[in-house]
Enzyme design. Structure first.
Site, PDB file in Angstrom:
ATOM      1  N   ASP A 142      64.261 175.900  76.603  1.00  0.00           N
ATOM      2  CA  ASP A 142      63.048 176.331  75.889  1.00  0.00           C
ATOM      3  C   ASP A 142      63.017 175.793  74.460  1.00  0.00           C
ATOM      4  O   ASP A 142      64.030 175.354  73.910  1.00  0.00           O
ATOM      5  CB  ASP A 142      62.941 177.866  75.889  1.00  0.00           C
ATOM      6  CG  ASP A 142      64.086 178.560  75.158  1.00  0.00           C
ATOM      7  OD1 ASP A 142      65.230 178.056  75.223  1.00  0.00           O
ATOM      8  OD2 ASP A 142      63.846 179.603  74.532  1.00  0.00           O
ATOM      9  N   GLU A 183      66.715 180.771  75.047  1.00  0.00           N
ATOM     10  CA  GLU A 183      67.617 180.825  73.881  1.00  0.00           C
ATOM     11  C   GLU A 183      66.847 181.182  72.613  1.00  0.00           C
ATOM     12  O   GLU A 183      67.331 181.935  71.776  1.00  0.00           O
ATOM     13  CB  GLU A 183      68.325 179.474  73.701  1.00  0.00           C
ATOM     14  CG  GLU A 183      69.438 179.469  72.657  1.00  0.00           C
ATOM     15  CD  GLU A 183      68.989 179.250  71.227  1.00  0.00           C
ATOM     16  OE1 GLU A 183      69.785 179.519  70.299  1.00  0.00           O
ATOM     17  OE2 GLU A 183      67.849 178.836  70.988  1.00  0.00           O
TER      18      GLU A 183
HETATM   19 ZN   LIG Z   1      68.372 175.618  69.835  1.00  0.00          ZN
END
Ligand SMILES: [Zn+2]
Ligand SMILES: *[C@@H]1O[C@H](CO)[C@@H](O)[C@H](O)[C@H]1NC(C)=O
Ligand SMILES: *[C@@H]1O[C@H](CO)[C@@H](O)[C@H](O)[C@H]1NC(C)=O
Length: 517
Positions: A139, A204
């Protein structure tokens, strides 16, 4: 630099010249002896596997085309509960198409985790070698072209040898670099001695509670122990540290902790024509002001930031070389110098940032509630509890309610000495690729998915060989994020070397040198 010397001289004059003379003599010997200590000699490493990747014109076009395709899929995490799941699904099928050998090889086990994250396992032929794990995330943070991008953020447009786009640094370059390296190695018949895992999280940027945490859960169920984990984080800094001669690769050995704290004051509501002496706003404002006026203690010298400077000392010119080789004497001085600027201040203490302040609803009504949020990033030498106690003490007003909304301790400091397998393998790989770069442990002021892995290994490192020049750091989560073609190619080569270097069974014995007097 001059500032250090001037402050230094003032202190010296205050303490007396005799003491100074003795200290300088000891310090000079230390400065010389540290120069000698260059670490493990490259020549004495065993080389179990040596598949060298020849990146010819065809390969170069192929790996760049795939990388650009990855950038064009807008795998954005908007909030912990909102991400572009359409893009994440596209990314799943893109990976299968881009790396067919990886997904079909009998050597590789693949599983989907939490629908969009991936866990790969490549068992090694030598079962007694403890496996390691490479991490990267799919992401990205949002990006809007109108913020001032020179090319649309999901276009992967190439300008003057640089590919522009969200994710070119953070973190699709590592992600694609790792997968591309393994794809090529498998095609060339590589089979590892030491087993390893690849973990690719999809959330993340919003804390990794779906991706990384579920990967950790699976590995724990299987009783996996890891020799080390390597994730994103620090980079190669070229011309970024002033006074340092040449580029430095900083390998993150810890990351700061976090505390998000809510402060609130409730009073009885009343009419503005007959106010009480203190309003909720006044009480809260005073509390916030006390926090800003009394920063958390300066802790330079008590965390891994000390080793960063000790490792790099020999790359500075005089007088800094002298000062930094003798932190036993000069660390308070260096700390006071570093705290002058926000970016270096972040390395020497727990930082305090007041980010939200809300109170009042009507022009003529005394507000019954005032609230503020404070975001603290905790230095390695402090704990979350110590920080909470200090906030309470500094505010010193029982009318201010203090609540911890989210928080965790700083991550344990991973090893970085001559016997540290993970650190030395990463260091060797950096030097294989860039022989003149100085390598040193460093500290990450931001957080990564790797923090979720702390029960699986004692050694977590945060590094990718991204080449940062002055000004590049603000592209990270900012506008005009980019990577050069050459740098992406280097990443593929780096991970290919790293995976092969991990087949080294054990490190060579450190050569003896004068470490300490
Ligand atoms: Zn990162
Ligand atoms: C989500 O990703 C798809 C492509 O995979 C794209 O067409 C769409 O515009 C994206 N949505 C948002 C809100 O960014
Ligand atoms: C995975 O997908 C299924 C079916 O679409 C859904 O019910 C589930 O909540 C998803 N899980 C995660 C972790 O997103």
């Amino acid at each position: 630099m001059n500032l250090i010397m001037i402050k230094f001289l003032k202190i010296i004059i205050g303490t007396g010249f005799i003491v100074f003379f003795i200290l300088v003599t000891i310090a000079s010997i230390r400065t010389l002896s540290l120069d000698v200590n260059a670490g493990l000699q490259l020549a004495r490493w065993e080389t179990p596997s040596d598949i060298s990747l020849e990146i010819d014109h065809r390969k170069r076009e192929e790996l760049l085309t795939l990388f650009k395709e990855a950038i064009r899929i807008p795998t954005v995490s908007f909030s912990p509960t909102e991400s572009n799941t359409t893009a994440l699904l596209h990314f799943n099928s893109f990976l299968r198409r881009a790396f067919p050998t990886l997904f079909t090889s009998g050597l590789v086990h693949h599983e989907l985790v939490a629908n969009y994250s991936h866990l790969f396992w490549v068992p090694g032929s030598q079962l007694d070698l403890v496996p390691y794990l490479l991490l990267a995330h799919i992401d990205v943070v949002p990006a809007t072209e109108s913020d001032g991008w020179v090319a649309p953020p999901f276009s992967a447009q190439e300008i003057d040898g640089f590919i522009y786009g969200r994710g070119t640094i953070d973190d699709k370059s590592s992600l694609m670099g790792i997968l591309q390296a393994l794809e090529y190695l498998l095609i060339q018949g590589y089979a590892p001695h030491r087993g390893f895992y690849l973990g690719l999280g999809h959330d993340e940027e919003v804390s990794g509670y779906q991706g990384a945490l579920n990967i950790v859960r699976l590995l724990k169920q299987r009783n996996v122990r890891l020799a080390f984990v390597l994730d994103e984080g620090l980079a190669v800094l070229d011309g970024v540290i002033s006074g340092l001669d040449g580029p430095a690769a900083l390998i993150g050995v810890s990351e700061k902790g976090l505390a998000t704290v809510k402060l609130s004051v409730s009073t009885l509501p009343g009419h503005a024509s007959m106010p009480s002496r203190e309003s909720s706003i006044g009480i809260l404002a005073a509390a916030v002001k006390r926090l800003e006026d009394n920063p958390m203690p300066m802790l330079f010298g008590h965390g891994p930031e000390r080793e960063t400077f000790e490792h790099l000392a020999h790359k500075f010119g005089l007088p800094l070389k002298f000062v930094l080789s003798n932190l036993w004497l000069f660390s308070p001085l260096v700390g006071r110098f570093l705290e002058q600027k926000p970016d270096s201040n972040a390395f020497v203490r727990t930082t305090t940032a007041v980010t939200i302040f809300n109170a009042g609803v009507k022009l003529n009504v005394m507000p019954s509630l005032a609230e503020a949020y404070v975001n603290l990033r905790i230095h390695t030498a402090q704990s979350l509890q110590e920080v909470m106690d200090l906030i309470q003490f500094t505010i010193g007003d029982h009318r201010v309610k203090i609540e911890l909304i989210e928080g965790f301790d700083p991550l344990p400091v991973s090893s970085s000495d001559d016997k540290s397998y993970g650190f030395q393998i990463i260091k060797k790989t950096v030097l294989d690729m860039f022989p003149t770069v100085a390598v040193a442990p460093g500290i990450c002021v931001g957080n990564t998915d790797s923090r979720h892995f702390k029960d699986l290994t004692k050694d977590i490192y945060r590094f990718a060989p991204l080449w940062f020049k002055p000004g590049d750091a603000k592209r990270f989560h900012g506008i005009n994020e980019r990577i050069s073609r050459k740098n992406y190619e280097d990443l593929v080569l780096f991970y290919s070397r790293l995976i092969q270097n991990c087949d080294i069974r054990k490190l060579p014995e450190p050569h003896t040198s004068v470490h300490e007097l």
